[in-house]
Design a protein around this motif. Sequence first.
Motif, short mmCIF file in Angstrom:
data_model
loop_
_atom_site.label_atom_id
_atom_site.label_comp_id
_atom_site.label_asym_id
_atom_site.label_seq_id
_atom_site.Cartn_x
_atom_site.Cartn_y
_atom_site.Cartn_z
N PRO A 419 0.80 -1.23 0.00
CA PRO A 419 0.00 0.00 0.00
C PRO A 419 0.83 1.27 0.00
O PRO A 419 0.46 2.26 -0.63
CB PRO A 419 -0.84 -0.13 1.28
CG PRO A 419 -0.07 -1.09 2.15
CD PRO A 419 0.60 -2.04 1.22
N GLU A 420 1.99 1.28 0.71
CA GLU A 420 2.80 2.50 0.74
C GLU A 420 3.46 2.75 -0.61
O GLU A 420 3.54 3.88 -1.08
CB GLU A 420 3.86 2.41 1.85
CG GLU A 420 3.30 2.46 3.26
CD GLU A 420 2.80 1.09 3.72
OE1 GLU A 420 3.18 0.10 3.09
OE2 GLU A 420 2.03 1.04 4.70
N ALA A 421 3.97 1.69 -1.23
CA ALA A 421 4.65 1.85 -2.52
C ALA A 421 3.72 2.41 -3.58
O ALA A 421 4.13 3.19 -4.44
CB ALA A 421 5.22 0.51 -2.98
N PHE A 422 2.43 2.03 -3.53
CA PHE A 422 1.47 2.49 -4.53
C PHE A 422 0.57 3.59 -3.99
O PHE A 422 -0.44 3.92 -4.62
CB PHE A 422 0.62 1.31 -5.01
CG PHE A 422 1.39 0.33 -5.86
CD1 PHE A 422 1.66 0.60 -7.18
CD2 PHE A 422 1.86 -0.85 -5.32
CE1 PHE A 422 2.37 -0.29 -7.96
CE2 PHE A 422 2.58 -1.76 -6.08
CZ PHE A 422 2.83 -1.47 -7.40
N ASP A 423 0.93 4.17 -2.85
CA ASP A 423 0.20 5.30 -2.29
C ASP A 423 -1.29 4.98 -2.16
O ASP A 423 -2.15 5.77 -2.55
CB ASP A 423 0.40 6.55 -3.18
CG ASP A 423 -0.06 7.83 -2.49
OD1 ASP A 423 -0.14 7.84 -1.25
OD2 ASP A 423 -0.34 8.81 -3.20
N LEU A 424 -1.57 3.79 -1.63
CA LEU A 424 -2.95 3.36 -1.41
C LEU A 424 -3.32 3.75 0.02
O LEU A 424 -3.25 2.95 0.94
CB LEU A 424 -3.09 1.85 -1.63
CG LEU A 424 -4.51 1.29 -1.70
CD1 LEU A 424 -5.22 1.81 -2.94
CD2 LEU A 424 -4.49 -0.22 -1.71
N ARG A 425 -3.71 4.98 0.18
CA ARG A 425 -3.91 5.53 1.52
C ARG A 425 -5.20 5.04 2.15
O ARG A 425 -6.23 5.00 1.50
CB ARG A 425 -3.92 7.06 1.48
CG ARG A 425 -2.67 7.64 0.86
CD ARG A 425 -2.78 9.15 0.77
NE ARG A 425 -1.73 9.69 -0.09
CZ ARG A 425 -1.68 10.94 -0.48
NH1 ARG A 425 -2.61 11.79 -0.10
NH2 ARG A 425 -0.71 11.35 -1.26
N ALA A 426 -5.10 4.71 3.43
CA ALA A 426 -6.31 4.42 4.20
C ALA A 426 -6.98 5.73 4.56
O ALA A 426 -6.40 6.81 4.46
CB ALA A 426 -5.95 3.62 5.45
#
Length: 435
Positions: A419-426
């Motif tokens: 999630p961090e690598a692809f900027d998949l923010r919660a």
Amino acid sequence: MVAQTDARRDAHSDGRFVVGWRAVAPYRPLMALMLVSSTASFAALGVLSLFAREELGASDTMVTANFVVIALASMVVMLATGHLSDGGGVRRVIIPASLAWLGVGYVLLASVRSYPAMLAVGVVFFCAVGVPNAQLMAYARDLVERRDDPATSTSVIAMMRIVLSIGSFTGFGIGGLGLAHLGARSLFQVVAVACLACLALSWYLLREGHAVAAAAPHPVTDENTDDRDGVPTRTAGGRRLLLTLAVVMVLFSSGRIMLLSQLPILMRVSLHTPLELTGFALALPPLCELVLMPAMAFAALRWGRGRVFLVGGAASVGYYGGLVVVTTPGQLMLLQVVYAVFGAATIMVGIDLAQRLMLGRAGAATSIYLSHENLATVNGSLVATASVAALGHQVGFLVPATLCLVALALATWTFAQHPEAFDLRAGHRAAGAND
């Protein structure tokens, strides 16, 4: 560090996200260069098929083979130049060199008298057709990483993609007018002159930017991290994730060849659409992208690049699936707007994600990502041929819809794993980014 300044630029000090034209003012000269070079390329591309058929006697199969062979050669050249371009100062040589190479190619193309000669010129010279734009986007990333200004890589890439879309409109229009009033050979000569003009402009712009971008890019190592929103992300393995992203885009884009060849037939045969409306339908997605790209850039900075990418992927599934059941021209126009969401979100944001996955290697990352277009051309030709033969011009769109669904599932799974690598923010992280 690079990643920290990138994170700082994503969230401006007053809590507002900067995506506007004013924020990317320092990059306008690069956009002007991209506009001229892309206009020239699309002007030549728009008449190439007719030139091959009417003046060289090529068959439809031969014309298709020409594009496929050049696409494969372009992929090799894109990857090679992308790998080399991240060395200190090399990018500033590759950009003008590729423009000069293309200029020579167009001069030779204007003089060919046979299909084999055209194919040879295409493989040798037009394998570099995608290099200038890829390297200009990488060079823009270099400048973003070294300037202390409010622009972000996402906003700059969004504006450059808008310029590329404008170049496609302008180029196709000029190509049509040039073919009608000058002829294909004279048009190729004009395009060659335009490439040489771009060469001179690029030489000036890159020399002026040397003071900013002279420092060699930071190499990607296991110690590089992206400290976005306080969550460190190791970039080791970024190349593997980037290759996965490229595969996803190949699947998403494999229906484009079928779209270009079969959508006009669908509109005329199944929907009984007037010819004027057929042309408007084909032009509608790029027109909508001009508005949607800044909006998607804002959304990417506000809610995360990964989320916007997946929204675009879902739009592609809905689009191709909708083509299977569309029954009226009005429904088709709505679907064309949905397709614009795919281009504005997935393609544009994907470039930014690719560059983030390989910090300090913008040239290689951009080239690897954009090489999906070449593979999609090859794969899309096979998909279009098999789908139409087996299912017809409308139900056949079920095949690219299935490929897009597979791509969306693969992207969702990969993004969830990293999630961090692809900027998949919660949700709580996105809210925290505004503080």
